[in-house]
Design a protein around this motif. Structure first.
Motif, PDB file in Angstrom:
ATOM      1  N   TYR A  81       6.077  18.192  59.491  1.00  0.00           N
ATOM      2  CA  TYR A  81       5.358  17.953  58.480  1.00  0.00           C
ATOM      3  C   TYR A  81       4.557  16.772  58.126  1.00  0.00           C
ATOM      4  CZ  TYR A  81       9.075  21.061  56.624  1.00  0.00           C
ATOM      5  OH  TYR A  81      10.120  22.177  56.630  1.00  0.00           O
ATOM      6  N   HIS A  82       5.216  15.605  58.893  1.00  0.00           N
ATOM      7  CA  HIS A  82       4.610  14.482  58.964  1.00  0.00           C
ATOM      8  C   HIS A  82       3.057  14.729  59.765  1.00  0.00           C
ATOM      9  CE1 HIS A  82       3.795  10.106  59.648  1.00  0.00           C
ATOM     10  NE2 HIS A  82       3.520  10.381  60.928  1.00  0.00           N
ATOM     11  N   HIS A  83       3.447  15.178  61.026  1.00  0.00           N
ATOM     12  CA  HIS A  83       2.453  15.472  61.806  1.00  0.00           C
ATOM     13  C   HIS A  83       1.144  15.980  61.217  1.00  0.00           C
ATOM     14  CE1 HIS A  83      -0.010  16.286  65.516  1.00  0.00           C
ATOM     15  NE2 HIS A  83       0.082  17.478  65.085  1.00  0.00           N
ATOM     16  N   GLU A  84       1.527  17.291  60.436  1.00  0.00           N
ATOM     17  CA  GLU A  84       0.643  17.966  59.749  1.00  0.00           C
ATOM     18  C   GLU A  84      -0.196  17.063  58.529  1.00  0.00           C
ATOM     19  OE1 GLU A  84      -0.347  21.175  59.822  1.00  0.00           O
ATOM     20  OE2 GLU A  84       0.947  21.605  61.576  1.00  0.00           O
ATOM     21  N   ILE A  85       0.345  16.301  57.845  1.00  0.00           N
ATOM     22  CA  ILE A  85      -0.461  15.749  56.890  1.00  0.00           C
ATOM     23  C   ILE A  85      -0.871  14.446  57.139  1.00  0.00           C
ATOM     24  CG2 ILE A  85       1.079  16.493  54.784  1.00  0.00           C
ATOM     25  CD1 ILE A  85       2.481  13.845  54.605  1.00  0.00           C
ATOM     26  N   ALA A  86      -0.285  13.920  58.461  1.00  0.00           N
ATOM     27  CA  ALA A  86      -1.104  12.445  59.108  1.00  0.00           C
ATOM     28  C   ALA A  86      -2.129  13.061  59.668  1.00  0.00           C
ATOM     29  CB  ALA A  86      -0.274  12.029  59.960  1.00  0.00           C
ATOM     30  N   THR A  87      -2.243  14.199  60.272  1.00  0.00           N
ATOM     31  CA  THR A  87      -3.632  15.124  60.872  1.00  0.00           C
ATOM     32  C   THR A  87      -4.524  14.889  59.943  1.00  0.00           C
ATOM     33  OG1 THR A  87      -2.268  15.703  62.597  1.00  0.00           O
ATOM     34  CG2 THR A  87      -4.435  16.530  62.659  1.00  0.00           C
ATOM     35  N   THR A  88      -4.282  15.792  58.884  1.00  0.00           N
ATOM     36  CA  THR A  88      -5.036  15.995  57.620  1.00  0.00           C
ATOM     37  C   THR A  88      -5.599  14.787  57.054  1.00  0.00           C
ATOM     38  OG1 THR A  88      -4.289  18.176  57.463  1.00  0.00           O
ATOM     39  CG2 THR A  88      -5.400  17.673  55.672  1.00  0.00           C
ATOM     40  N   PHE A  89      -4.787  14.328  56.753  1.00  0.00           N
ATOM     41  CA  PHE A  89      -5.057  13.131  55.480  1.00  0.00           C
ATOM     42  C   PHE A  89      -5.466  11.679  56.361  1.00  0.00           C
ATOM     43  CE2 PHE A  89      -2.204  15.287  52.599  1.00  0.00           C
ATOM     44  CZ  PHE A  89      -3.137  16.237  52.419  1.00  0.00           C
ATOM     45  N   GLY A  90      -5.124  11.490  57.780  1.00  0.00           N
ATOM     46  CA  GLY A  90      -5.182  10.287  58.221  1.00  0.00           C
ATOM     47  C   GLY A  90      -4.284   9.384  58.221  1.00  0.00           C
ATOM     48  N   ARG A  91      -4.238   8.164  58.945  1.00  0.00           N
ATOM     49  CA  ARG A  91      -2.966   7.077  59.014  1.00  0.00           C
ATOM     50  C   ARG A  91      -3.758   5.830  58.492  1.00  0.00           C
ATOM     51  NH1 ARG A  91       1.443   8.605  63.081  1.00  0.00           N
ATOM     52  NH2 ARG A  91       0.848  10.834  63.514  1.00  0.00           N
ATOM     53  N   ASP A  92      -4.903   5.936  58.011  1.00  0.00           N
ATOM     54  CA  ASP A  92      -5.483   4.497  57.594  1.00  0.00           C
ATOM     55  C   ASP A  92      -5.770   4.597  56.207  1.00  0.00           C
ATOM     56  OD1 ASP A  92      -6.001   3.749  60.355  1.00  0.00           O
ATOM     57  OD2 ASP A  92      -7.586   5.024  60.314  1.00  0.00           O
ATOM     58  N   GLY A  93      -5.732   3.011  55.660  1.00  0.00           N
ATOM     59  CA  GLY A  93      -6.005   3.182  53.963  1.00  0.00           C
ATOM     60  C   GLY A  93      -5.043   3.644  53.112  1.00  0.00           C
ATOM     61  N   ALA A  94      -5.358   3.870  51.995  1.00  0.00           N
ATOM     62  CA  ALA A  94      -4.399   4.424  50.945  1.00  0.00           C
ATOM     63  C   ALA A  94      -3.953   5.839  51.447  1.00  0.00           C
ATOM     64  CB  ALA A  94      -5.196   4.520  49.509  1.00  0.00           C
ATOM     65  N   TRP A  95      -4.683   6.632  52.058  1.00  0.00           N
ATOM     66  CA  TRP A  95      -4.264   8.002  52.542  1.00  0.00           C
ATOM     67  C   TRP A  95      -2.919   7.660  53.757  1.00  0.00           C
ATOM     68  CZ3 TRP A  95      -4.908  12.573  50.901  1.00  0.00           C
ATOM     69  CH2 TRP A  95      -6.050  13.115  50.264  1.00  0.00           C
ATOM     70  N   GLY A  96      -3.188   6.732  54.521  1.00  0.00           N
ATOM     71  CA  GLY A  96      -2.032   6.539  55.582  1.00  0.00           C
ATOM     72  C   GLY A  96      -0.904   5.901  54.812  1.00  0.00           C
ATOM     73  N   THR A  97      -1.219   5.030  53.824  1.00  0.00           N
ATOM     74  CA  THR A  97       0.067   4.578  53.345  1.00  0.00           C
ATOM     75  C   THR A  97       0.864   5.694  52.441  1.00  0.00           C
ATOM     76  OG1 THR A  97      -1.316   2.359  52.882  1.00  0.00           O
ATOM     77  CG2 THR A  97       0.906   2.666  51.660  1.00  0.00           C
ATOM     78  N   TRP A  98       0.368   6.303  51.832  1.00  0.00           N
ATOM     79  CA  TRP A  98       0.866   7.446  51.152  1.00  0.00           C
ATOM     80  C   TRP A  98       1.760   8.448  52.016  1.00  0.00           C
ATOM     81  CZ3 TRP A  98       3.311   9.321  47.292  1.00  0.00           C
ATOM     82  CH2 TRP A  98       3.731  10.591  47.371  1.00  0.00           C
ATOM     83  N   VAL A  99       1.064   8.968  53.281  1.00  0.00           N
ATOM     84  CA  VAL A  99       1.720   9.388  54.229  1.00  0.00           C
ATOM     85  C   VAL A  99       2.831   8.994  54.810  1.00  0.00           C
ATOM     86  CG1 VAL A  99       1.398  10.355  56.765  1.00  0.00           C
ATOM     87  CG2 VAL A  99      -0.563  10.724  55.252  1.00  0.00           C
ATOM     88  N   HIS A 100       3.006   7.671  55.184  1.00  0.00           N
ATOM     89  CA  HIS A 100       4.231   7.175  55.570  1.00  0.00           C
ATOM     90  C   HIS A 100       5.320   7.169  54.407  1.00  0.00           C
ATOM     91  CE1 HIS A 100       2.422   6.797  59.565  1.00  0.00           C
ATOM     92  NE2 HIS A 100       1.471   5.976  58.971  1.00  0.00           N
ATOM     93  N   ARG A 101       4.901   6.683  53.221  1.00  0.00           N
ATOM     94  CA  ARG A 101       5.777   6.497  52.187  1.00  0.00           C
ATOM     95  C   ARG A 101       6.400   7.786  51.832  1.00  0.00           C
ATOM     96  NH1 ARG A 101       8.355   2.937  48.323  1.00  0.00           N
ATOM     97  NH2 ARG A 101       9.194   4.219  46.891  1.00  0.00           N
ATOM     98  N   TRP A 102       5.438   8.929  51.609  1.00  0.00           N
ATOM     99  CA  TRP A 102       5.915  10.408  51.370  1.00  0.00           C
ATOM    100  C   TRP A 102       7.219  10.609  52.478  1.00  0.00           C
ATOM    101  CZ3 TRP A 102       6.007  14.627  54.351  1.00  0.00           C
ATOM    102  CH2 TRP A 102       6.419  15.970  53.997  1.00  0.00           C
TER     103      TRP A 102
END
Length: 309
Positions: A81-102
């Protein structure tokens, strides 16, 4: 003109930042070890020559036990799941912060449930580990190719997961299990709010593309654990117990989120947007018929069982 997925990601970035700030303010810190009755633990057969698990060890009814296993195996596929959303939303900025927090919050859920089930001997730990290996070796890959579709999917999926956890805890008939799953369900609800609010903002940016994405997801929705070995049988047992069924999926997942987005009140849609909305309405109507039929048949079976008993 329809916005590109990259343009939408960029335009939604301030919304992500705002939702992230809100989430961090309301999310409650909690610790898995505080929800585990460690004093109940005892050694299993093996290295420490303890007691092998046996059916009588579990105090949780079969349907709730199956639901716990499905819920935990679903959580276990977090790396995919992490791979899917990190690939879709990215790992930079607010998107990336959310991906890792989630990801960090979801990882806590799997840790807590597994510890609880192991310490209380609620399920066979050998069978559970074998099922985990099989399920994770398959991984998970979304069938949705656009960012909007993925946002729509997680909006519904997080709410579905919240309800599945909450109802499983109640069905377990175990105060500790109910308390733990209620805590996890609260996290899942916050995740749902994050994604739901993002997609609401996407409706403002590009209502036609967003409507199509919502329709695509609603009409093809499956839980991420649907690839679990024997899932169809497990899902039927869970549904027959009323833990999670099509009636709940329609009434407590799909319709509340769709109403929040005001999908049937949107104005200014073009021909494609209207077509998507009509498809959505037609699907919901058919789903209502199927859900009502399932509940009626379930009640008939329960009545027959009560009479025979």
């Amino acid at each position: 003109m329809a916005m590109t997925q990259t343009e939408l990601l960029h335009e939604l970035e301030p919304v992500v930042a705002g939702e992230l700030d809100r989430h961090l303010k309301v999310a409650k810190e909690w610790f898995p070890h505080e929800y585990i009755p460690w004093s109940q633990g005892r050694d299993f057969d093996g290295i420490y020559q303890g007691e092998a698990w046996q059916e009588s060890d579990s105090k949780i009814p079969e349907a709730a036990r199956i639901s716990l296993i499905v819920n935990l195996l679903t959580e276990d596929n977090l790396p995919s799941y992490h791979h899917e959303i990190a690939t879709t939303f990215g790992r930079d900025g607010a998107w990336g912060t959310w991906v890792h927090r989630w990801t960090a919050e979801e990882d806590k859920h799997g840790t807590a449930i597994r510890d609880y089930l192991t310490v209380t001997r609620a399920v066979d730990p050998v069978a559970l580990e074998r099922a985990r290996m099989i399920h994770m070796e398959q991984g998970f890959q979304t069938e949705y190719g656009t960012m909007l579709q993925q946002l729509a999917y997680v909006s519904f999926q997080e709410l579905a997961t919240r309800i599945a956890h909450r109802n499983t805890g109640r069905a377990a008939g175990d105060e500790g299990c109910d308390r733990l799953l209620a805590r996890i369900a609260a996290d899942e609800n916050l995740h749902m709010l994050f994604y739901r609010n993002l997609l609401n903002a996407a409706f403002e940016l590009d209502p036609n593309q967003t409507m199509r994405a919502v329709t695509d997801v609603v009409t093809t929705f499956q839980m991420p654990g649907s690839s679990i070995q024997g899932f169809a049988r497990k899902a039927m047992i869970i549904a027959n117990e009323g833990i999670y069924d099509l009636r709940l999926h329609l009434d407590d997942v799909l319709m509340p989120v769709l109403r929040q987005w005001s999908v049937f009140d949107k104005s200014g849609l073009d021909a494609d947007g209207e077509k998507a909305r009509e498809e959505l309405a037609g699907f919901l109507e058919k789903t209502e018929t199927v859900a009502a039929r399932f509940v009626a048949r379930r009640e008939e079976r329960r009545a027959r069982s009560a009479t025979m008993g």
